[in-house]
Design an enzyme around this catalytic site. Structure first.
Site, PDB file in Angstrom:
ATOM      1  N   ARG A   1       6.683  23.383   9.689  1.00 24.47           N
ATOM      2  CA  ARG A   1       5.821  23.032   8.393  1.00 24.47           C
ATOM      3  C   ARG A   1       5.050  24.277   7.787  1.00 24.47           C
ATOM      4  NH1 ARG A   1       2.162  18.446   7.340  1.00 24.47           N
ATOM      5  NH2 ARG A   1       0.122  19.547   7.365  1.00 24.47           N
TER       6      ARG A   1
ATOM      7  N   ASP B   1      -4.355   6.021   0.038  1.00 21.28           N
ATOM      8  CA  ASP B   1      -4.806   5.962   1.334  1.00 21.28           C
ATOM      9  C   ASP B   1      -6.211   4.797   1.174  1.00 21.28           C
ATOM     10  OD1 ASP B   1      -3.290   8.158   2.909  1.00 21.28           O
ATOM     11  OD2 ASP B   1      -4.363   8.863   1.171  1.00 21.28           O
TER      12      ASP B   1
ATOM     13  N   ARG C   1      -4.854   1.671  -0.362  1.00 22.21           N
ATOM     14  CA  ARG C   1      -4.541   0.572   1.113  1.00 22.21           C
ATOM     15  C   ARG C   1      -5.452   0.238   1.627  1.00 22.21           C
ATOM     16  NH1 ARG C   1      -0.206   5.868   2.245  1.00 22.21           N
ATOM     17  NH2 ARG C   1       1.268   5.172   0.674  1.00 22.21           N
TER      18      ARG C   1
ATOM     19  N   HIS D   1      -5.123  14.182   3.179  1.00 22.33           N
ATOM     20  CA  HIS D   1      -4.154  13.128   2.647  1.00 22.33           C
ATOM     21  C   HIS D   1      -3.076  13.172   4.144  1.00 22.33           C
ATOM     22  CE1 HIS D   1      -1.014  10.674   1.106  1.00 22.33           C
ATOM     23  NE2 HIS D   1      -0.321  11.321   0.794  1.00 22.33           N
TER      24      HIS D   1
END
Ligand code: ADP
Length: 310
Positions: free
Chosen positions: A85, A145, A148, A172
């Site tokens: 990552r 988010d 949702r 996030h």
């Protein structure tokens, strides 16, 4: 009013499409390393405009961003097999290092709207590299988010999502924080509203909603490899808020001097969005567990940005 999009892949092109459908933008310029891709998207998108709003969509170079009020940054590279990552982040930071001076030269007055993931770290990278005032570099953060969370609460309570005021802050991503304690529906605290509506929020319901919000991107990526319609629509909505000097409150990401005891980190908090970008940040009410969760989220992001040298 002109909007630039640098990186017209899935997310950038979906944002342009949503802008054409939503309106409020006069001209969209798509810039991409892959000029052929940008041209193809521009041509396809232009054909949508007779059915939507009269937005002039075209592909161009950095010079064509001149006069843009907002520039969306959606450029990035895909993860290579075996790549960590952090290595991916490092390559995306290099992409921003190439892009930002050119955007700054062509559109020095623009608000930068960062969409490239991981969006909080990339917002911090863009803030540091651009040298702009912190309000002018905005990340899409937890807008989806939050959407949702509101939608799932609304579904459970059988009310319109517009009547639900509930926010997701922090990263996030996995460490994001759903703010249950301060959530309200129609001006009534969430728990009281749920009881009165005969739809109490049991621990099971809360866990289901939490999972629904936190794991949405995983489910979508598993099914179709990428997420872009939702974020494209969210970006178009933020662009409109900026162009219209709306001063709506959105959970966008921005470099923040101090949050939950952590200094100099980009993450999402409720922020007032207007013509100059983030015009104010409103510290949300938090209970002890939420405060600690936000601190952990901030620490994690700070560590990732520091590891990159930002
Ligand atoms: P996403 O799903 O995040 O939109 P894509 O790979 O579809 O991912 O889109 C990313 C876009 O960014 C690609 O079209 C790619 O060509 C573009 N891009 C990558 N590096 C650069 C760069 N240095 N300058 C401009 N565009 C870039």
């Amino acid at each position: 009013m002109k909007v630039g999009i640098v990186g017209s892949g899935f997310v950038g092109s979906a944002a342009a499409y949503a802008m054409a459908l939503l309106g409020g933008v006069r001209e969209v310029v798509l810039v991409d390393l892959d000029a052929k891709l940008a041209r193809a998207h521009a041509e396809d998108l232009l054909h949508a405009t007779p059915f939507a709003h009269p937005v002039w969509v075209r592909a161009g170079g950095y010079g064509d961003l001149e006069g843009a009020r907002v520039v969306v940054l959606a450029a990035g590279v895909a993860q290579r097999p075996g790549e960590t990552r952090l290595q991916l982040l490092d390559r995306n930071a290099q992409v921003f290092a190439q892009i930002l001076p050119r955007v700054g030269e062509a559109a020095p007055e623009a608000v930068l709207l960062v969409a490239t993931n991981p969006v909080d770290v990339m917002t911090q990278v863009a803030y540091r590299l651009s040298g702009l005032p912190l309000g002018r570099v905005v990340g899409s953060g937890t807008i989806l988010d939050t959407a949702r969370f509101r939608a799932l609460l609304a579904e459970h309570l059988e009310v319109a999502p517009q009547s639900v005021h509930a926010y997701v802050v922090g990263e996030h991503g996995d460490s994001e924080v759903l703010l249950w304690s301060g959530a309200q529906v129609g001006g009534v605290p969430l728990i009281a509203f749920a009881e009165a509506r005969g739809r109490p929020l049991t621990p099971g319901n809360r866990a289901r909603i939490d999972e629904g919000v936190r794991k949405a991107a995983y489910r979508i990526i598993e099914g179709k490899g990428a997420t872009y319609y939702g974020i494209g629509a969210g970006l178009a909505r933020l662009v409109r808020a900026i162009l219209a000097d709306e001063k709506g409150v959105y959970t966008v990401s921005a470099f923040t001097e101090e949050v939950a005891g952590v200094r100099e980190v980009a993450l999402s908090l409720p922020r007032v969005l207007g013509a100059s970008g983030v015009e104010a940040t409103i510290p949300p009410g938090l209970d002890a567990a939420e405060g600690e969760a936000l601190r952990q989220s901030a620490l994690l992001l700070k560590e990732a940005a520091s590891a990159l040298g930002f």
